[in-house]
Design a protein around this motif. Structure first.
Motif, PDB file in Angstrom:
ATOM      1  N   TYR A 261       0.841  -1.287   0.018  1.00 27.81           N
ATOM      2  CA  TYR A 261      -0.116   0.078   0.045  1.00 27.81           C
ATOM      3  C   TYR A 261       0.804   1.466   0.030  1.00 27.81           C
ATOM      4  CZ  TYR A 261      -4.971  -1.279   0.115  1.00 27.81           C
ATOM      5  OH  TYR A 261      -6.251  -1.572  -0.181  1.00 27.81           O
ATOM      6  N   SER A 262       2.151   1.150   0.337  1.00 31.14           N
ATOM      7  CA  SER A 262       3.052   2.161   0.433  1.00 31.14           C
ATOM      8  C   SER A 262       3.514   2.591  -1.135  1.00 31.14           C
ATOM      9  CB  SER A 262       4.180   2.089   1.278  1.00 31.14           C
ATOM     10  OG  SER A 262       4.962   0.857   0.740  1.00 31.14           O
ATOM     11  N   THR A 263       3.251   1.629  -2.053  1.00 29.18           N
ATOM     12  CA  THR A 263       3.540   1.987  -3.550  1.00 29.18           C
ATOM     13  C   THR A 263       2.794   3.276  -3.911  1.00 29.18           C
ATOM     14  OG1 THR A 263       3.989  -0.275  -3.682  1.00 29.18           O
ATOM     15  CG2 THR A 263       4.204   1.007  -5.851  1.00 29.18           C
ATOM     16  N   ASP A 264       3.736   4.309  -4.600  1.00 27.11           N
ATOM     17  CA  ASP A 264       3.042   5.366  -5.137  1.00 27.11           C
ATOM     18  C   ASP A 264       2.422   5.264  -6.649  1.00 27.11           C
ATOM     19  OD1 ASP A 264       4.864   5.771  -6.967  1.00 27.11           O
ATOM     20  OD2 ASP A 264       6.270   6.661  -5.484  1.00 27.11           O
ATOM     21  N   GLU A 265       1.640   6.326  -6.944  1.00 28.97           N
ATOM     22  CA  GLU A 265       0.904   6.050  -8.256  1.00 28.97           C
ATOM     23  C   GLU A 265       1.994   5.873  -9.426  1.00 28.97           C
ATOM     24  OE1 GLU A 265      -1.717   8.697 -11.438  1.00 28.97           O
ATOM     25  OE2 GLU A 265      -1.547   9.270  -9.141  1.00 28.97           O
ATOM     26  N   LYS A 266       3.030   6.589  -9.462  1.00 32.53           N
ATOM     27  CA  LYS A 266       4.228   6.544 -10.270  1.00 32.53           C
ATOM     28  C   LYS A 266       4.482   5.110 -10.636  1.00 32.53           C
ATOM     29  CE  LYS A 266       8.374   9.029 -12.072  1.00 32.53           C
ATOM     30  NZ  LYS A 266       9.623   9.708 -11.573  1.00 32.53           N
ATOM     31  N   THR A 267       5.089   4.703  -9.560  1.00 30.21           N
ATOM     32  CA  THR A 267       5.710   3.428  -9.442  1.00 30.21           C
ATOM     33  C   THR A 267       4.907   2.279  -9.965  1.00 30.21           C
ATOM     34  OG1 THR A 267       6.896   4.059  -7.661  1.00 30.21           O
ATOM     35  CG2 THR A 267       6.835   1.479  -8.015  1.00 30.21           C
ATOM     36  N   ILE A 268       3.589   2.248  -9.711  1.00 30.62           N
ATOM     37  CA  ILE A 268       2.377   1.529 -10.264  1.00 30.62           C
ATOM     38  C   ILE A 268       2.375   1.270 -11.839  1.00 30.62           C
ATOM     39  CG2 ILE A 268       0.003   0.766 -10.168  1.00 30.62           C
ATOM     40  CD1 ILE A 268      -0.160   1.602  -7.280  1.00 30.62           C
ATOM     41  N   THR A 269       2.383   2.767 -12.244  1.00 32.96           N
ATOM     42  CA  THR A 269       2.250   3.090 -13.611  1.00 32.96           C
ATOM     43  C   THR A 269       3.393   2.441 -14.597  1.00 32.96           C
ATOM     44  OG1 THR A 269       0.951   4.760 -13.199  1.00 32.96           O
ATOM     45  CG2 THR A 269       2.053   4.546 -15.614  1.00 32.96           C
ATOM     46  N   GLU A 270       4.509   2.718 -13.663  1.00 33.65           N
ATOM     47  CA  GLU A 270       6.013   2.280 -14.410  1.00 33.65           C
ATOM     48  C   GLU A 270       5.851   0.993 -14.538  1.00 33.65           C
ATOM     49  OE1 GLU A 270       8.800   4.256 -12.273  1.00 33.65           O
ATOM     50  OE2 GLU A 270       8.756   6.124 -13.273  1.00 33.65           O
ATOM     51  N   CYS A 271       5.604   0.095 -13.274  1.00 35.92           N
ATOM     52  CA  CYS A 271       5.541  -1.237 -13.336  1.00 35.92           C
ATOM     53  C   CYS A 271       4.704  -1.812 -14.256  1.00 35.92           C
ATOM     54  CB  CYS A 271       5.194  -1.757 -11.930  1.00 35.92           C
ATOM     55  SG  CYS A 271       6.521  -1.395 -10.534  1.00 35.92           S
ATOM     56  N   GLU A 272       3.608  -1.280 -14.318  1.00 32.96           N
ATOM     57  CA  GLU A 272       2.501  -1.787 -15.477  1.00 32.96           C
ATOM     58  C   GLU A 272       3.148  -1.676 -16.838  1.00 32.96           C
ATOM     59  OE1 GLU A 272      -1.914  -1.012 -13.347  1.00 32.96           O
ATOM     60  OE2 GLU A 272      -0.941   0.679 -14.910  1.00 32.96           O
ATOM     61  N   ASP A 273       3.570  -0.394 -17.246  1.00 38.65           N
ATOM     62  CA  ASP A 273       3.976  -0.285 -18.661  1.00 38.65           C
ATOM     63  C   ASP A 273       5.118  -1.228 -18.939  1.00 38.65           C
ATOM     64  OD1 ASP A 273       2.258   1.860 -18.926  1.00 38.65           O
ATOM     65  OD2 ASP A 273       3.685   3.207 -18.467  1.00 38.65           O
ATOM     66  N   GLU A 274       6.071  -1.620 -17.837  1.00 38.86           N
ATOM     67  CA  GLU A 274       7.153  -2.445 -17.988  1.00 38.86           C
ATOM     68  C   GLU A 274       6.758  -4.008 -18.355  1.00 38.86           C
ATOM     69  OE1 GLU A 274      11.676  -3.201 -16.554  1.00 38.86           O
ATOM     70  OE2 GLU A 274      10.689  -1.472 -15.853  1.00 38.86           O
ATOM     71  N   ILE A 275       5.798  -4.532 -17.495  1.00 38.65           N
ATOM     72  CA  ILE A 275       5.304  -5.499 -17.601  1.00 38.65           C
ATOM     73  C   ILE A 275       4.575  -5.765 -19.038  1.00 38.65           C
ATOM     74  CG2 ILE A 275       3.611  -7.210 -16.850  1.00 38.65           C
ATOM     75  CD1 ILE A 275       4.060  -6.218 -13.991  1.00 38.65           C
ATOM     76  N   ARG A 276       3.689  -4.677 -19.419  1.00 40.34           N
ATOM     77  CA  ARG A 276       3.158  -4.952 -20.739  1.00 40.34           C
ATOM     78  C   ARG A 276       3.906  -4.962 -21.722  1.00 40.34           C
ATOM     79  NH1 ARG A 276       0.554  -0.561 -19.768  1.00 40.34           N
ATOM     80  NH2 ARG A 276      -1.535  -1.188 -19.084  1.00 40.34           N
ATOM     81  N   GLU A 277       5.175  -4.093 -21.683  1.00 37.85           N
ATOM     82  CA  GLU A 277       5.957  -4.218 -22.767  1.00 37.85           C
ATOM     83  C   GLU A 277       6.667  -5.404 -22.742  1.00 37.85           C
ATOM     84  OE1 GLU A 277      10.308  -1.601 -23.888  1.00 37.85           O
ATOM     85  OE2 GLU A 277       9.007  -1.031 -22.266  1.00 37.85           O
ATOM     86  N   TYR A 278       7.142  -6.166 -21.809  1.00 37.65           N
ATOM     87  CA  TYR A 278       7.776  -7.524 -21.587  1.00 37.65           C
ATOM     88  C   TYR A 278       6.787  -8.367 -22.214  1.00 37.65           C
ATOM     89  CZ  TYR A 278       9.160 -11.935 -19.934  1.00 37.65           C
ATOM     90  OH  TYR A 278       9.717 -13.078 -20.027  1.00 37.65           O
TER      91      TYR A 278
END
Length: 351
Positions: A261-278
């Motif tokens: 829950y301590s994960t911020d919005e930017k980190t969530i978006t970056e993780c999503e983008d990188e997983i999608r790209e992979y």
């Protein structure tokens, strides 16, 4: 002139028994010597008529029936030779019985050697299940032999009404006593013909999951994923909802990961983008319906759903792909200085 004709008639009448014997021997000898060429000619002519649209079945028809037809021609010569001299009912009845046996032999021989080719040509599929063919072949053989026995008994002068009645009562008693076995046989017959699964397929029902190792008319043997074998009656399989996991056009990779829950919005978006790209970079993953999105506030985590379709069908290869994806997701999450959440409970103590 008349006197000479009278003498000739008397001589002919006197020598007629010997002439009949000689004629019978000649006919028998000719048919015995030329039985095979005559049989080939009859079968070739018959095959042209019966298999005009399916010439590939002609050779099997001729080869399977050549021997019984040739023997029938030889016996036909013997019958003619005997009947010219001895015109008694026993000769004629014996020939009728022999004709019934030859017909029975022809049917059994043709069924045994050509049933597989017949179904292959009919279904345009060379892979016809041998179990189904053997089952149909045995049924036809038993039916043919039963009809032949009834016909022979009738030709021998016995009343067949009692025999037919007895067979009917006996068959009913056997069918009642073996209801489960008959039910499994019928279910196995339809499973083999419909082919909802084949040997080597991974199937799943409400009660069992495993790889098909053998299919018989009574049961199907599976090897469960834990390695243990299990035998399932065909009647249960025919009534169950079967998912053939080996015949997927594609498989679905669908799971969730939970971030702290301590994960911020930017980190969530970056993780999503990188997983999608992979996932898009993997050759076996389709871009169609590829989904990586933060969709849920869990009790202890921020949940990201990951869903995609893969053309990897084999079960082992599919598991390796999922493992590869999971390891890469772990690397991506660790790279962005966050972590996976786990169930936690906060206890607040008020003084």
């Amino acid at each position: 002139m008349i006197e000479n004709l009278t003498k000739f008639a008397e001589k002919f009448t006197e020598w007629q028994p010997f002439i009949n014997v000689g004629l019978g021997i000649i006919i028998f000898a000719l048919l015995l010597i030329f039985k095979t060429p005559i049989a080939k000619g009859i079968l070739s002519f018959t095959a042209k008529i019966l298999f005009l649209k399916k010439p590939e079945l002609k050779d099997g028809f001729k080869q399977s029936l050549l021997r019984p037809v040739a023997i029938f021609i030889a016996v036909l010569g013997l019958f003619i030779g005997l009947y010219i001299k001895i015109k008694k009912p026993i000769i004629l009845n014996s020939f009728k019985i022999f004709t019934i046996l030859i017909i029975c032999w022809c049917i059994i021989s043709y069924v045994s050697e050509n049933l597989n080719a017949f179904f292959s040509a009919r279904e345009a599929d060379p892979r016809v299940n041998s179990v189904a063919v053997r089952f149909i072949s045995n049924i036809l053989k038993v039916l043919t032999i039963s009809i032949a026995i009834v016909m022979i008994v009738s030709e021998m002068g016995y009343n067949i009404n009692g025999l037919i009645t007895g067979l009917g009562v006996g068959g009913l008693a056997i069918s009642l006593a073996a209801q489960d076995s008959l039910k499994n046989l019928i279910a196995g017959f339809f499973i083999i013909l419909d082919k909802p699964f084949d040997v080597g397929d991974l199937i799943e029902t409400d009660e069992v999951q495993g790889i098909v190792e053998d299919i018989t008319m009574r049961s199907t043997r599976l090897r469960q994923l834990n390695g243990s074998p299990i035998v399932v009656p065909n009647s249960k399989l025919s009534e169950a909802n079967i998912a053939n996991l080996s015949r997927f056009v594609e498989r679905v990779v669908n799971f969730k990961i939970g971030l702290l829950y301590s994960t911020d919005e930017k980190t969530i978006t970056e993780c999503e983008d990188e997983i999608r790209e992979y996932l898009s970079s993997l050759p076996t993953i389709s871009d169609r319906n590829l989904r990586v999105c933060f969709n849920e506030f869990g009790e202890s985590s921020l949940n990201i759903e990951i869903r995609c379709h893969t053309s990897t069908i084999d079960y082992e290869d599919y598991n390796k792909l999922v493992e590869q994806i999971n390891l890469e997701i772990m690397r991506i999450i660790g790279k962005h200085n966050t972590d996976f959440a786990y169930p936690t409970t906060s206890v607040i103590i008020n003084k």
